[in-house]
Design an enzyme around this catalytic site. Sequence first.
Site, short mmCIF file in Angstrom:
data_model
loop_
_atom_site.label_atom_id
_atom_site.label_comp_id
_atom_site.label_asym_id
_atom_site.label_seq_id
_atom_site.Cartn_x
_atom_site.Cartn_y
_atom_site.Cartn_z
N LYS A 1 40.62 40.02 28.68
CA LYS A 1 41.77 40.92 28.68
C LYS A 1 41.84 41.60 30.04
CE LYS A 1 43.68 43.70 24.98
NZ LYS A 1 43.32 44.68 23.95
N LEU A 2 43.03 41.50 30.65
CA LEU A 2 43.24 42.02 32.00
C LEU A 2 44.44 42.95 32.01
CD1 LEU A 2 43.09 38.46 33.53
CD2 LEU A 2 41.39 40.23 34.08
#
Length: 218
Positions: free
Chosen positions: A83-84
């Site tokens: 997750k960015l």
Amino acid sequence: MKFFIDTADTDEIRKAAAIGVLDGVTTNPSLIAKSGRKFKDVIVEICELVDGPVSAEVTAVETEAMLDEAREYASWADNVIIKLPLIPAGLRACNTLSEEGIGTNVTLCFSTNQALLAARAGATYVSPFIGRLDDLGHEGMDLIAEIVTAYENYPNIETEVLVASIRHPRHVTEAALLGADVSTVPPAVIDKMFKHPMTDIGLEKFLADWENVPGADD
Ligand code: E4P
């Protein structure tokens, strides 16, 4: 529609997985903090409980540091995806991870343009946060409608729309009606999705009537 569960509480994940309605899990730094456990321990346990993608979020804000974290998390289990945050450094990291074959979930999306950029960066999923938009007095679901429509205009876009920040069952229904790919649902909302008073009343009546069937308990 696919269902992910939005929690780092492994008891809740175990419960939902046992019913067989779970396609994946999303976590974030706040949910991990709430678990009171070490990040790696939680992610590794979740990955053993669920076959589908498990989002582990980076906390670095520079691309190279994000990539270091991402590669480390991806080494913990085959179903970890990274997750960015939807910032330029996050999308640069997304591009690289995409080339390396590591799945990504670009998070904190609050506009259609951001979702278009995430798709361009090769994100596996983009997470628009509808509840937080509702909190500001906007109609969060309008964002889902826009992103789904915009993506449909470009059949080469493979990024899936992962509806996040879900607050109640109606959010899930509306997301499905709009054709969103995934909803990530908090445990309390999953419980509510099962519930209908007519189901309980109907079951109670069937079971009571069954008592009057001759030989039913033989
Ligand atoms: C999504 O992946 C996030 O973890 C989550 O949906 C955020 O929801 P919140 O706005 O209820 O914190």
